[in-house]
Design an enzyme around this catalytic site. Structure first.
Site, PDB file in Angstrom:
ATOM      1  N   ASP A  33      75.114  68.845  26.463  1.00 55.49           N
ATOM      2  CA  ASP A  33      75.692  67.661  25.830  1.00 55.49           C
ATOM      3  C   ASP A  33      75.154  66.412  26.518  1.00 55.49           C
ATOM      4  O   ASP A  33      75.588  66.050  27.602  1.00 55.49           O
ATOM      5  CB  ASP A  33      77.217  67.719  25.922  1.00 55.49           C
ATOM      6  CG  ASP A  33      77.894  66.503  25.294  1.00 55.49           C
ATOM      7  OD1 ASP A  33      77.185  65.640  24.740  1.00 55.49           O
ATOM      8  OD2 ASP A  33      79.130  66.410  25.363  1.00 55.49           O
ATOM      9  N   GLU A  89      62.919  56.114  58.104  1.00 59.25           N
ATOM     10  CA  GLU A  89      62.007  56.061  56.961  1.00 59.25           C
ATOM     11  C   GLU A  89      61.150  57.320  56.896  1.00 59.25           C
ATOM     12  O   GLU A  89      60.716  57.838  57.927  1.00 59.25           O
ATOM     13  CB  GLU A  89      61.096  54.836  57.034  1.00 59.25           C
ATOM     14  CG  GLU A  89      60.080  54.750  55.900  1.00 59.25           C
ATOM     15  CD  GLU A  89      59.192  53.523  55.973  1.00 59.25           C
ATOM     16  OE1 GLU A  89      57.968  53.667  55.778  1.00 59.25           O
ATOM     17  OE2 GLU A  89      59.723  52.419  56.230  1.00 59.25           O
ATOM     18  N   ARG A 100      55.349  40.181  55.049  1.00 58.13           N
ATOM     19  CA  ARG A 100      56.497  40.980  54.611  1.00 58.13           C
ATOM     20  C   ARG A 100      57.616  40.150  54.000  1.00 58.13           C
ATOM     21  O   ARG A 100      58.626  40.685  53.565  1.00 58.13           O
ATOM     22  CB  ARG A 100      57.022  41.808  55.799  1.00 58.13           C
ATOM     23  CG  ARG A 100      55.991  42.793  56.321  1.00 58.13           C
ATOM     24  CD  ARG A 100      56.459  43.531  57.567  1.00 58.13           C
ATOM     25  NE  ARG A 100      55.366  44.312  58.146  1.00 58.13           N
ATOM     26  CZ  ARG A 100      55.038  45.546  57.798  1.00 58.13           C
ATOM     27  NH1 ARG A 100      55.739  46.157  56.862  1.00 58.13           N
ATOM     28  NH2 ARG A 100      54.040  46.176  58.371  1.00 58.13           N
ATOM     29  N   GLU A 136      63.314  54.288  52.773  1.00 57.14           N
ATOM     30  CA  GLU A 136      64.193  53.916  53.882  1.00 57.14           C
ATOM     31  C   GLU A 136      65.608  54.382  53.556  1.00 57.14           C
ATOM     32  O   GLU A 136      66.057  54.259  52.412  1.00 57.14           O
ATOM     33  CB  GLU A 136      64.165  52.402  54.098  1.00 57.14           C
ATOM     34  CG  GLU A 136      62.795  51.868  54.509  1.00 57.14           C
ATOM     35  CD  GLU A 136      62.750  50.350  54.580  1.00 57.14           C
ATOM     36  OE1 GLU A 136      61.815  49.830  55.218  1.00 57.14           O
ATOM     37  OE2 GLU A 136      63.621  49.685  53.994  1.00 57.14           O
ATOM     38  N   HIS A 145      59.689  50.185  49.088  1.00 53.52           N
ATOM     39  CA  HIS A 145      58.446  49.492  48.756  1.00 53.52           C
ATOM     40  C   HIS A 145      57.527  50.461  48.019  1.00 53.52           C
ATOM     41  O   HIS A 145      57.421  51.632  48.381  1.00 53.52           O
ATOM     42  CB  HIS A 145      57.747  48.992  50.024  1.00 53.52           C
ATOM     43  CG  HIS A 145      58.656  48.265  50.961  1.00 53.52           C
ATOM     44  ND1 HIS A 145      58.497  48.276  52.334  1.00 53.52           N
ATOM     45  CD2 HIS A 145      59.758  47.509  50.732  1.00 53.52           C
ATOM     46  CE1 HIS A 145      59.436  47.560  52.902  1.00 53.52           C
ATOM     47  NE2 HIS A 145      60.219  47.083  51.944  1.00 53.52           N
ATOM     48  N   GLU A 148      57.826  54.077  49.789  1.00 52.49           N
ATOM     49  CA  GLU A 148      58.312  54.221  51.161  1.00 52.49           C
ATOM     50  C   GLU A 148      59.835  54.356  51.084  1.00 52.49           C
ATOM     51  O   GLU A 148      60.507  53.491  50.512  1.00 52.49           O
ATOM     52  CB  GLU A 148      57.945  53.010  52.010  1.00 52.49           C
ATOM     53  CG  GLU A 148      56.451  52.751  52.119  1.00 52.49           C
ATOM     54  CD  GLU A 148      56.147  51.488  52.913  1.00 52.49           C
ATOM     55  OE1 GLU A 148      57.099  50.914  53.514  1.00 52.49           O
ATOM     56  OE2 GLU A 148      54.982  51.065  52.923  1.00 52.49           O
TER      57      GLU A 148
END
Length: 477
Positions: free
Chosen positions: A53, A223, A343, A135, A272, A133
């Site tokens: 369903d 990570e 960054r 984390e 990222h 990536e």
């Protein structure tokens, strides 16, 4: 794992597999599953599928809610977290029809597959390679409650700095300072062995790991970065990684979360996504003479991402918690721009990726509360729009910003466009800007409307709850 049903059946007999577990994706991006005895895996299963369903998975009703799941034998892997020997498979979802069932266009994996087909149809590229990536936080304990007269959450991990004063039990004093966890080593890095075990389990499931390490957040942030792969394949592997991380954590007496901002004042969890395009085996993003050795194609792709990033956030950052991460001071992007090795920008071009086949950039705003199939497909569609319409990021005033965007004056910051500040702003942007997603029938209009309606309801519910911080601010007024 398998090319034919016969191979799968033989494997089950040889390895003593008792159950076949089929994992399907709901609207939010969670796995759900249904299990059959191994001997029931036959030609009928592969042709007619397993009925279920679909309305209970959150999708918009289409004629009838009865749907079928068609297993993908190549996705098979032994599930390491169950007592009964079990083979796990993912696959695709179809609507029951005559004379043949047809792919359900809202199903996340079908959206991703259609995005890749569209990319090939328009001739720009034949493969998008991505590298997420991941984390996340590993905690020893979490509890939470939301009631009319009581609201709280409580998180703990032995490595957090708030436990330096614990004196009622043995304390070795190797806690990690706030924001001091980046690449921290043992004995402070107490989850090293667990992460290594996770990586070995990922390898057994077909997910190659690049590396793992402790992240900036002192209170259990870590990570795992995986090797690059094609878009839909990496969406599949994103689901596998989250499943393995959470279950391996529980097996080790811990709990894992990919929440973007589980802790106030610490770094948040992003996802990222590194991006490359190829055609006929040749990379499309390299130009020796281009900015940061990027080709015009790469810059146009970036232009498409930056033009559409406010609406993209509705899919790449689809939780109310997402926007608690996208704030200054934690290496999370807040402004719309691109740069090399910066960054603080939404698009970052890694300086270390120099060879033509490795030349790439990353989009830094996504987080793992997203449905990876929708998020990766939306990223691809935005980039393709940039290439088709030659959207130059520099001409549009989006950089390159080769300086720290957090250090600008308020007057300078006001000149730069910002990411949405909350989920409602992202949904507003999606309502106004989603034509690029519907091209080629990739994102059905019905899916986008359902997504907006569902996410607005989440935001509305969240905004109705009194917050403990509000008591500190306003209770005595």
């Amino acid at each position: 794992m398998f090319k034919t049903l016969k191979e799968a059946q033989s494997f089950c007999k040889e390895k003593g597999i008792k159950m076949i577990d089929f994992k399907m994706i709901d609207l939010d991006g969670r796995w759900r599953h249904i299990t059959i005895p191994a001997e029931r895996l036959d030609e009928g299963t592969m042709e007619y599928g397993i009925g279920f369903d679909g309305s209970n998975y959150g999708y918009a009703p289409v004629e009838k809610s009865d749907m079928v799941f068609i297993p993908n034998l190549a996705s098979a892997a032994i599930d390491p977290f169950v007592d009964v020997p079990t083979l796990s498979m993912t696959g695709d979802v179809c609507i029951i029809d005559k004379p043949h069932n047809r792919p359900f266009d809202q199903y996340p994996r079908n959206v991703a597959l259609r995005a890749e087909e569209y990319m090939r149809e328009i001739g720009i590229a034949d493969k998008m390679i991505i590298g997420p990536e991941f984390e996340f936080h590993l905690f020893d304990h979490v509890s939470f409650e939301n009631k009319p007269n009581r609201a709280f959450y409580h998180i703990d991990t032995a490595q957090a700095e708030w436990n330096t004063g614990v004196d009622h039990e043995q304390n070795f004093g190797y806690q990690v300072p706030k924001k001091g966890g980046y690449h921290i080593s043992a004995p402070q890095d107490i989850t090293y062995d667990l992460r290594s075990q996770m990586c070995l389990l990922l390898k057994e499931w077909g997910v190659d790991v690049k590396y793992h390490h402790h992240e900036v957040g002192g209170s259990g942030q870590v990570e795992i970065e995986v090797e690059l792969g094609s878009m839909t394949e990496m969406a599949d592997k994103t689901m596998i990684l989250k499943y393995i991380v959470k279950n391996a954590a529980v097996a080790a007496g811990k709990t894992a979360t990919f929440m973007p901002k589980p802790l106030f004042g610490e770094a948040g969890n992003g996802m990222h996504v590194h991006i490359l395009l190829f055609k006929d085996g040749k990379p499309l993003f390299y130009d020796e003479n281009g900015y940061s050795n990027l080709s015009d194609t790469a810059l146009y792709f970036i232009g498409g991402l930056l033009k559409h990033v406010p609406s993209l956030c509705a899919f790449t950052n689809p939780s109310t918690n997402s926007y608690k991460r996208l704030v200054p001071g934690f290496e999370a992007p807040v402004t719309i721009g691109f740069a090399t090795a910066n960054r603080s920008s939404v698009i970052r071009i890694p300086a270390y990726a120099k060879s033509p086949d490795k030349k790439r950039f990353e989009i830094r705003n996504p987080d793992a509360t997203c449905n990876p199939y929708y998020a990766y497909a939306a990223i691809l569609m935005a980039g393709l729009d940039g290439i088709q319409n030659k959207i130059d990021p520099s001409e549009n005033g989006w950089g390159p910003y080769d300086f720290n965007l957090y250090d600008l004056s308020d007057e300078e910051k006001a000149k730069i466009k910002s990411l949405p500040r909350n989920l409602d702003e992202a949904l507003d942007a999606l309502e106004k800007d989603h034509e690029y997603l519907t091209r080629g029938g990739v994102f059905p209009e019905r899916l986008i409307k359902l997504w907006i309606k569902k996410k607005r309801a989440e935001s509305e519910a969240y905004n109705k709850y009194p917050h403990p911080a509000e008591f500190a601010l306003y209770y005595d007024l």
